[in-house]
Design an enzyme around this catalytic site. Sequence first.
Site, PDB file in Angstrom:
ATOM      1  N   ASP A  60       0.797  -1.246   0.000  1.00 18.42           N
ATOM      2  CA  ASP A  60       0.000   0.000   0.000  1.00 18.42           C
ATOM      3  C   ASP A  60       0.822   1.284   0.000  1.00 18.42           C
ATOM      4  OD1 ASP A  60      -0.800  -0.059   3.606  1.00 18.42           O
ATOM      5  OD2 ASP A  60       1.110  -0.054   2.490  1.00 18.42           O
ATOM      6  N   ASP A 139      25.671   6.966   8.727  1.00 19.52           N
ATOM      7  CA  ASP A 139      27.137   6.923   8.565  1.00 19.52           C
ATOM      8  C   ASP A 139      27.609   5.558   8.060  1.00 19.52           C
ATOM      9  OD1 ASP A 139      28.152   6.795  12.139  1.00 19.52           O
ATOM     10  OD2 ASP A 139      26.766   5.562  10.994  1.00 19.52           O
ATOM     11  N   HIS A 143      29.367   5.009   4.573  1.00 16.37           N
ATOM     12  CA  HIS A 143      30.643   4.275   4.647  1.00 16.37           C
ATOM     13  C   HIS A 143      30.701   3.240   3.528  1.00 16.37           C
ATOM     14  CE1 HIS A 143      33.957   2.078   6.910  1.00 16.37           C
ATOM     15  NE2 HIS A 143      33.555   1.175   6.032  1.00 16.37           N
ATOM     16  N   GLU A 144      29.618   2.467   3.403  1.00 15.77           N
ATOM     17  CA  GLU A 144      29.608   1.402   2.379  1.00 15.77           C
ATOM     18  C   GLU A 144      29.653   1.976   0.974  1.00 15.77           C
ATOM     19  OE1 GLU A 144      29.648  -1.266   5.442  1.00 15.77           O
ATOM     20  OE2 GLU A 144      30.342  -1.225   3.394  1.00 15.77           O
ATOM     21  N   HIS A 147      33.013   3.062  -0.218  1.00 16.80           N
ATOM     22  CA  HIS A 147      33.859   1.987  -0.752  1.00 16.80           C
ATOM     23  C   HIS A 147      33.697   1.882  -2.261  1.00 16.80           C
ATOM     24  CE1 HIS A 147      35.745   0.316   2.733  1.00 16.80           C
ATOM     25  NE2 HIS A 147      34.613   0.001   3.334  1.00 16.80           N
ATOM     26  N   TYR A 158      42.660  -3.413  -0.465  1.00 12.54           N
ATOM     27  CA  TYR A 158      42.022  -3.578   0.845  1.00 12.54           C
ATOM     28  C   TYR A 158      42.879  -4.425   1.789  1.00 12.54           C
ATOM     29  CZ  TYR A 158      37.928  -3.510   3.953  1.00 12.54           C
ATOM     30  OH  TYR A 158      37.045  -3.287   4.983  1.00 12.54           O
ATOM     31  N   GLU A 167      39.630   2.327   4.375  1.00 15.11           N
ATOM     32  CA  GLU A 167      38.674   2.308   5.481  1.00 15.11           C
ATOM     33  C   GLU A 167      38.433   3.701   6.049  1.00 15.11           C
ATOM     34  OE1 GLU A 167      36.531   0.517   7.444  1.00 15.11           O
ATOM     35  OE2 GLU A 167      36.532  -0.469   5.472  1.00 15.11           O
ATOM     36  N   GLU A 178      26.734  12.335   7.480  1.00 19.29           N
ATOM     37  CA  GLU A 178      25.922  12.454   8.703  1.00 19.29           C
ATOM     38  C   GLU A 178      25.813  13.909   9.131  1.00 19.29           C
ATOM     39  OE1 GLU A 178      26.279   9.177  11.903  1.00 19.29           O
ATOM     40  OE2 GLU A 178      27.098  10.950  12.922  1.00 19.29           O
ATOM     41  N   ASN A 184      21.831  13.653  13.828  1.00 22.77           N
ATOM     42  CA  ASN A 184      22.527  13.452  15.112  1.00 22.77           C
ATOM     43  C   ASN A 184      24.021  13.266  14.876  1.00 22.77           C
ATOM     44  OD1 ASN A 184      20.122  13.458  16.735  1.00 22.77           O
ATOM     45  ND2 ASN A 184      19.708  11.406  15.921  1.00 22.77           N
ATOM     46  N   GLU A 191      27.276   4.422  15.757  1.00 18.80           N
ATOM     47  CA  GLU A 191      26.688   4.566  17.100  1.00 18.80           C
ATOM     48  C   GLU A 191      25.190   4.295  17.112  1.00 18.80           C
ATOM     49  OE1 GLU A 191      28.115   7.037  15.416  1.00 18.80           O
ATOM     50  OE2 GLU A 191      26.354   8.254  14.910  1.00 18.80           O
ATOM     51  N   THR A 195      25.250  -1.940  19.732  1.00 23.73           N
ATOM     52  CA  THR A 195      24.937  -2.248  21.147  1.00 23.73           C
ATOM     53  C   THR A 195      23.754  -1.418  21.669  1.00 23.73           C
ATOM     54  OG1 THR A 195      26.557  -0.633  21.916  1.00 23.73           O
ATOM     55  CG2 THR A 195      27.306  -2.936  21.655  1.00 23.73           C
ATOM     56  N   ASP A 227      42.454  -8.885  10.281  1.00 24.03           N
ATOM     57  CA  ASP A 227      41.667  -7.781   9.717  1.00 24.03           C
ATOM     58  C   ASP A 227      42.301  -7.238   8.447  1.00 24.03           C
ATOM     59  OD1 ASP A 227      39.607  -5.780   9.543  1.00 24.03           O
ATOM     60  OD2 ASP A 227      40.850  -4.380  10.704  1.00 24.03           O
ATOM     61  N   HIS A 232      40.652  -1.979   9.646  1.00 29.65           N
ATOM     62  CA  HIS A 232      39.723  -1.285  10.539  1.00 29.65           C
ATOM     63  C   HIS A 232      40.413  -0.841  11.826  1.00 29.65           C
ATOM     64  CE1 HIS A 232      36.952  -3.819   8.084  1.00 29.65           C
ATOM     65  NE2 HIS A 232      36.253  -2.719   8.091  1.00 29.65           N
TER      66      HIS A 232
HETATM   67  O1  0DB Z   1      32.527  -2.030   5.183  1.00 31.38           O
HETATM   68  C1  0DB Z   1      33.280  -2.448   6.047  1.00 31.38           C
HETATM   69  O2  0DB Z   1      34.440  -1.976   6.235  1.00 31.38           O
HETATM   70  C2  0DB Z   1      32.816  -3.567   6.974  1.00 31.38           C
HETATM   71  C3  0DB Z   1      32.638  -4.824   6.110  1.00 31.38           C
HETATM   72  C4  0DB Z   1      33.764  -5.796   6.346  1.00 31.38           C
HETATM   73  C5  0DB Z   1      33.605  -7.004   5.504  1.00 31.38           C
HETATM   74  C6  0DB Z   1      34.505  -7.197   4.468  1.00 31.38           C
HETATM   75  C7  0DB Z   1      34.354  -8.312   3.651  1.00 31.38           C
HETATM   76  C8  0DB Z   1      33.315  -9.199   3.875  1.00 31.38           C
HETATM   77  C9  0DB Z   1      32.424  -8.987   4.901  1.00 31.38           C
HETATM   78  C10 0DB Z   1      32.547  -7.873   5.738  1.00 31.38           C
HETATM   79  C11 0DB Z   1      31.497  -3.223   7.659  1.00 31.38           C
HETATM   80  C12 0DB Z   1      31.583  -2.225   8.786  1.00 31.38           C
HETATM   81  C13 0DB Z   1      32.757  -2.465   9.720  1.00 31.38           C
HETATM   82  O3  0DB Z   1      33.493  -1.549  10.088  1.00 31.38           O
HETATM   83  N1  0DB Z   1      32.937  -3.706  10.130  1.00 31.38           N
HETATM   84  C14 0DB Z   1      34.074  -4.037  10.990  1.00 31.38           C
HETATM   85  C15 0DB Z   1      33.651  -4.138  12.461  1.00 31.38           C
HETATM   86  C16 0DB Z   1      32.689  -5.234  12.700  1.00 31.38           C
HETATM   87  C17 0DB Z   1      31.341  -5.166  12.438  1.00 31.38           C
HETATM   88  N2  0DB Z   1      30.749  -6.326  12.740  1.00 31.38           N
HETATM   89  C18 0DB Z   1      31.705  -7.228  13.179  1.00 31.38           C
HETATM   90  C19 0DB Z   1      31.634  -8.555  13.604  1.00 31.38           C
HETATM   91  C20 0DB Z   1      32.780  -9.201  13.973  1.00 31.38           C
HETATM   92  C21 0DB Z   1      34.028  -8.552  13.956  1.00 31.38           C
HETATM   93  C22 0DB Z   1      34.125  -7.217  13.537  1.00 31.38           C
HETATM   94  C23 0DB Z   1      32.954  -6.585  13.157  1.00 31.38           C
HETATM   95  C24 0DB Z   1      34.681  -5.351  10.526  1.00 31.38           C
HETATM   96  O4  0DB Z   1      34.049  -6.035   9.660  1.00 31.38           O
HETATM   97  O5  0DB Z   1      35.786  -5.649  11.015  1.00 31.38           O
HETATM   98  C25 0DB Z   1      31.646  -0.815   8.221  1.00 31.38           C
HETATM   99  C26 0DB Z   1      30.751   0.069   9.067  1.00 31.38           C
HETATM  100  C27 0DB Z   1      29.917  -0.808   9.957  1.00 31.38           C
HETATM  101  C28 0DB Z   1      30.289  -2.258   9.551  1.00 31.38           C
HETATM  102 CA    CA Z   2      28.242   8.804  13.504  1.00 31.78          CA
HETATM  103 ZN    ZN Z   3      34.647  -0.284   5.303  1.00 29.62          ZN
END
Ligand code: 0DB
Ligand code: CA
Ligand code: ZN
Length: 317
Positions: A60, A139, A143-144, A147, A158, A167, A178, A184, A191, A195, A227, A232
Amino acid sequence: LTGNDSTATGKGVLGDTKTFNTLLNNNGSYLVDRTRGDGIFTYDAKNRTRTPGTLWLDSDNVYNAAYDGAAVDAHAYAGQTYDYFQNVHNRNSYDGNGAQLVSTVHYGRSYNNAFWSGSQMVYGDGDGSQFIPLSGALDVIAHELTHAVTDTTADLIYQNESGAINESMSDIFGTLVEYHFNNNPDWQVGEDIYTPNVAGDALRSMEDPTLSGDPDHYSKRYTGTGDYGGVHINSGISNKAAYLLANGGTHYGVSVNAIGNDKAGDIYYRTLTQYLTPNSNYSHFRASTIQAATDLYGASSAEVASVKAAFSAVGVN
Ligand SMILES: O=C(O)[C@H](CCc1ccccc1)CC1(C(=O)N[C@@H](Cc2c[nH]c3ccccc23)C(=O)O)CCCC1
Ligand SMILES: [Ca+2]
Ligand SMILES: [Zn+2]
């Protein structure tokens, strides 16, 4: 897919009401926005991991169900991020040529992450404790999408230092978007969707990267293999520099004069799109950013001086 362009209303992940563009035909209302570039298309993975999944169809044109929230925000925030790059940097979508913006929500089960797949954005719902649906944060979406901009310009590899710069560019433009929409705004990342039971925390802090255990000085960089070589983690070095460049401050005894978000954004955009290359390291990043600032404001400008100070403050000389 044919039909008529329409404006729908709905509630995002956080219950906030917003409007966004849809396409109406006799099947119903699709999350298709034909007003921006070659279109914005939002899909439902239905908690599986096949992408893109099913193009989002609503009965709808009113998107107020709890299940709709992740799609509403993915669609609306993709549109806002498109508008930022078009209106502020004169870039038509992530490739500068109007490329379609494709997003998939409800990816996986309790999937605590989001990512740019190389061709589209993908958002998990989170497990409700570490994350709530990740498209609920502007944000994160910016961010995505950054990329994708990076991949079509500097194409920073990467991993290791180039990956950390990749990153940081995504965190920087996530934050600038943002602020641009006054959503905000802050110099924290994620944020709004991180959590839900803990107040005041964030996935990362650009203002103080050490809050999430990340380095705020090059001498404290991570040199391990986790990582992707700390993409990151070592992003914190550049994130701190960006925070100082925009806002000013004194860090490890080095003072930086603020130049504001807009000038910082123009410098980082020019650096990303004109000077950085796939294997740029932090040293090349400093030189590139100084050059971009020089192009824009002149070699003896206050802006160039602040760029030099910001990199020096985080130990990149
Ligand atoms: O885009 C990115 O850099 C992150 C995507 C990383 C990724 C790369 C390849 C396959 C899958 C996932 C996603 C985000 C990130 O910073 N991820 C971090 C922190 C994180 C999120 N969820 C997690 C779970 C476990 C461990 C770390 C994380 C990471 O993947 O490291 C960016 C903003 C919010 C999430
Ligand atoms: Ca923010
Ligand atoms: Zn990223």
